[in-house]
Design a protein around this motif. Structure first.
Motif, PDB file in Angstrom:
ATOM      1  N   PRO A 153      38.246  35.894  50.060  1.00  0.00           N
ATOM      2  CA  PRO A 153      38.583  37.214  49.181  1.00  0.00           C
ATOM      3  C   PRO A 153      37.877  37.247  48.109  1.00  0.00           C
ATOM      4  N   THR A 154      37.620  38.473  47.448  1.00  0.00           N
ATOM      5  CA  THR A 154      37.123  38.870  46.157  1.00  0.00           C
ATOM      6  C   THR A 154      38.394  38.737  45.091  1.00  0.00           C
ATOM      7  N   TYR A 155      38.352  39.428  43.973  1.00  0.00           N
ATOM      8  CA  TYR A 155      39.291  39.420  43.171  1.00  0.00           C
ATOM      9  C   TYR A 155      40.773  39.806  43.772  1.00  0.00           C
ATOM     10  N   LEU A 156      41.537  38.772  43.444  1.00  0.00           N
ATOM     11  CA  LEU A 156      42.978  38.637  44.226  1.00  0.00           C
ATOM     12  C   LEU A 156      44.092  38.869  43.408  1.00  0.00           C
ATOM     13  N   PRO A 157      44.385  40.161  43.166  1.00  0.00           N
ATOM     14  CA  PRO A 157      45.676  40.433  42.294  1.00  0.00           C
ATOM     15  C   PRO A 157      46.892  40.418  43.362  1.00  0.00           C
ATOM     16  N   ASP A 158      48.072  40.331  42.307  1.00  0.00           N
ATOM     17  CA  ASP A 158      49.253  40.424  43.348  1.00  0.00           C
ATOM     18  C   ASP A 158      49.434  41.865  43.717  1.00  0.00           C
ATOM     19  N   GLY A 159      50.108  42.070  44.971  1.00  0.00           N
ATOM     20  CA  GLY A 159      50.216  43.253  45.434  1.00  0.00           C
ATOM     21  C   GLY A 159      51.012  43.410  46.649  1.00  0.00           C
ATOM     22  N   GLU A 160      51.258  44.481  47.190  1.00  0.00           N
ATOM     23  CA  GLU A 160      52.118  44.780  48.210  1.00  0.00           C
ATOM     24  C   GLU A 160      51.119  44.689  49.696  1.00  0.00           C
ATOM     25  N   TYR A 161      51.624  44.334  50.820  1.00  0.00           N
ATOM     26  CA  TYR A 161      51.162  44.242  52.066  1.00  0.00           C
ATOM     27  C   TYR A 161      50.538  45.788  52.387  1.00  0.00           C
ATOM     28  N   THR A 162      49.469  45.878  52.738  1.00  0.00           N
ATOM     29  CA  THR A 162      48.824  47.472  53.300  1.00  0.00           C
ATOM     30  C   THR A 162      48.456  47.532  54.492  1.00  0.00           C
ATOM     31  N   GLY A 163      48.007  46.234  54.985  1.00  0.00           N
ATOM     32  CA  GLY A 163      47.395  46.234  56.329  1.00  0.00           C
ATOM     33  C   GLY A 163      46.106  47.239  56.375  1.00  0.00           C
ATOM     34  N   VAL A 164      45.597  47.594  55.427  1.00  0.00           N
ATOM     35  CA  VAL A 164      44.375  48.561  55.244  1.00  0.00           C
ATOM     36  C   VAL A 164      43.509  47.988  54.449  1.00  0.00           C
ATOM     37  N   TYR A 165      42.372  47.246  55.233  1.00  0.00           N
ATOM     38  CA  TYR A 165      41.310  46.771  54.298  1.00  0.00           C
ATOM     39  C   TYR A 165      39.944  46.292  55.344  1.00  0.00           C
ATOM     40  N   ARG A 166      38.951  46.044  54.813  1.00  0.00           N
ATOM     41  CA  ARG A 166      37.870  45.900  55.441  1.00  0.00           C
ATOM     42  C   ARG A 166      37.307  44.423  55.521  1.00  0.00           C
ATOM     43  N   THR A 167      36.711  43.963  56.705  1.00  0.00           N
ATOM     44  CA  THR A 167      36.229  42.393  56.564  1.00  0.00           C
ATOM     45  C   THR A 167      34.988  42.690  57.038  1.00  0.00           C
ATOM     46  N   GLU A 168      33.929  41.445  56.946  1.00  0.00           N
ATOM     47  CA  GLU A 168      32.719  41.259  57.271  1.00  0.00           C
ATOM     48  C   GLU A 168      32.255  40.042  57.529  1.00  0.00           C
ATOM     49  N   ARG A 169      31.685  39.665  58.470  1.00  0.00           N
ATOM     50  CA  ARG A 169      31.322  38.402  58.641  1.00  0.00           C
ATOM     51  C   ARG A 169      30.054  37.912  57.566  1.00  0.00           C
ATOM     52  N   ASN A 170      30.196  36.971  57.096  1.00  0.00           N
ATOM     53  CA  ASN A 170      29.337  36.321  55.947  1.00  0.00           C
ATOM     54  C   ASN A 170      29.008  36.968  55.003  1.00  0.00           C
ATOM     55  N   PHE A 171      29.647  38.274  54.636  1.00  0.00           N
ATOM     56  CA  PHE A 171      29.386  39.146  53.587  1.00  0.00           C
ATOM     57  C   PHE A 171      30.530  39.747  52.950  1.00  0.00           C
ATOM     58  N   LEU A 172      30.559  40.078  51.752  1.00  0.00           N
ATOM     59  CA  LEU A 172      31.658  41.090  51.215  1.00  0.00           C
ATOM     60  C   LEU A 172      31.315  42.242  51.744  1.00  0.00           C
ATOM     61  N   PRO A 173      32.428  43.058  51.985  1.00  0.00           N
ATOM     62  CA  PRO A 173      32.382  44.188  52.327  1.00  0.00           C
ATOM     63  C   PRO A 173      31.812  45.324  51.152  1.00  0.00           C
ATOM     64  N   ASP A 174      30.830  46.103  51.703  1.00  0.00           N
ATOM     65  CA  ASP A 174      29.942  46.753  50.689  1.00  0.00           C
ATOM     66  C   ASP A 174      30.892  47.517  49.567  1.00  0.00           C
ATOM     67  N   GLY A 175      30.782  47.083  48.291  1.00  0.00           N
ATOM     68  CA  GLY A 175      31.651  47.997  47.274  1.00  0.00           C
ATOM     69  C   GLY A 175      32.751  47.408  47.123  1.00  0.00           C
ATOM     70  N   GLY A 176      33.220  46.423  47.793  1.00  0.00           N
ATOM     71  CA  GLY A 176      34.572  45.735  47.622  1.00  0.00           C
ATOM     72  C   GLY A 176      34.762  45.024  46.258  1.00  0.00           C
ATOM     73  N   THR A 177      35.723  45.408  45.508  1.00  0.00           N
ATOM     74  CA  THR A 177      36.146  44.717  44.171  1.00  0.00           C
ATOM     75  C   THR A 177      37.293  44.008  44.220  1.00  0.00           C
ATOM     76  N   LYS A 178      38.311  44.384  45.241  1.00  0.00           N
ATOM     77  CA  LYS A 178      39.717  43.339  45.113  1.00  0.00           C
ATOM     78  C   LYS A 178      40.596  43.555  46.316  1.00  0.00           C
ATOM     79  N   ILE A 179      41.322  42.673  46.702  1.00  0.00           N
ATOM     80  CA  ILE A 179      42.164  42.646  47.711  1.00  0.00           C
ATOM     81  C   ILE A 179      43.325  41.863  47.372  1.00  0.00           C
ATOM     82  N   SER A 180      44.519  42.537  47.811  1.00  0.00           N
ATOM     83  CA  SER A 180      45.742  41.644  47.545  1.00  0.00           C
ATOM     84  C   SER A 180      46.118  40.546  48.029  1.00  0.00           C
ATOM     85  N   VAL A 181      47.018  39.435  47.370  1.00  0.00           N
ATOM     86  CA  VAL A 181      47.282  38.320  47.582  1.00  0.00           C
ATOM     87  C   VAL A 181      48.063  38.504  49.242  1.00  0.00           C
TER      88      VAL A 181
END
Length: 206
Positions: A153-181
């Motif tokens: 994960p990148t920057y990891l703030p507390d936050g609710e579950y959304t189930g809507v996020y991007r994943t990518e093998r070996n790379f951070l998804p382009d433009g991704g800046t955060k993802i909740s715990v």
């Protein structure tokens, strides 16, 4: 399924424990401070111990199907020292699958593909100690014969579950800046029944 969760009292680890129990799995948690585990469940076995003690790790590895580690560095070499013993004990116990939570710093850099992000200008971190520790774990897993996945994960703030996020093998998804715990924990837990990212790092971000 019988799951060993390491780092079960942490932000991500505690979510993983809850998710596994909700699905009816048997969960073992090796923790230094048992009273920090707030979850009560008949399928949860809490063992007082330390991941830096080989005997403690061996005591919880029996009949385990999968290891999920949400351990962090704590500013020490706990991560690397424990992984060496975890892998040794997994081999003795014939446990083949491990999922760990790493950091986006050990994903490949888009600007300098021959470097990891923490080694390149992509990283904004002032210190690289944690990333270096995670890098060593990546190397250990890569050289092992277990089926491993590192969720990064990148920057990891507390936050609710959304189930809507991007994943990518070996790379951070382009433009991704955060993802909740919560979303990080859910994706990490789902890898226990998914083989898509075997022997891979996987970046996760919104």
């Amino acid at each position: 399924m019988k799951i060993l969760v390491l780092g079960a009292t942490g932000r991500v680890g505690s979510h993983i424990v809850s998710l596994a129990l909700q699905d009816g799995h048997r969960v073992t948690a090796l923790v230094r401070t048992p009273n920090k585990v707030e979850i009560k469940d008949t399928n949860l076995d809490i063992t007082h111990g330390n991941v830096l003690n080989q005997q403690d790790i061996e005591s919880v590895m029996s009949e385990i199907d999968i290891v999920i580690s949400a351990l962090n560095t704590d500013g020490t070499n706990t991560l690397t020292e424990s992984m060496r013993m975890i892998l040794e004990t997994m081999k003795k116990a014939n446990v083949k699958r491990i999922i760990t939570v790493g950091t986006a710093g050990i994903l490949q850099s888009r600007l300098n593909p021959h470097l990891l992000r923490y080694q390149s200008s992509e990283s904004k971190q002032k210190t690289t100690f944690a990333a270096q520790e995670h890098h060593k774990v990546f190397d250990m897993l890569s050289q092992s014969d277990v089926d491993w996945t590192i969720v990064c994960p990148t920057y990891l703030p507390d936050g609710e579950y959304t189930g809507v996020y991007r994943t990518e093998r070996n790379f951070l998804p382009d433009g991704g800046t955060k993802i909740s715990v919560a979303d990080t924990a859910e994706f990490t837990y789902q890898q226990s029944v998914c083989n898509e990212y075997l022997q891979s790092r996987v970046g996760i971000a919104y």
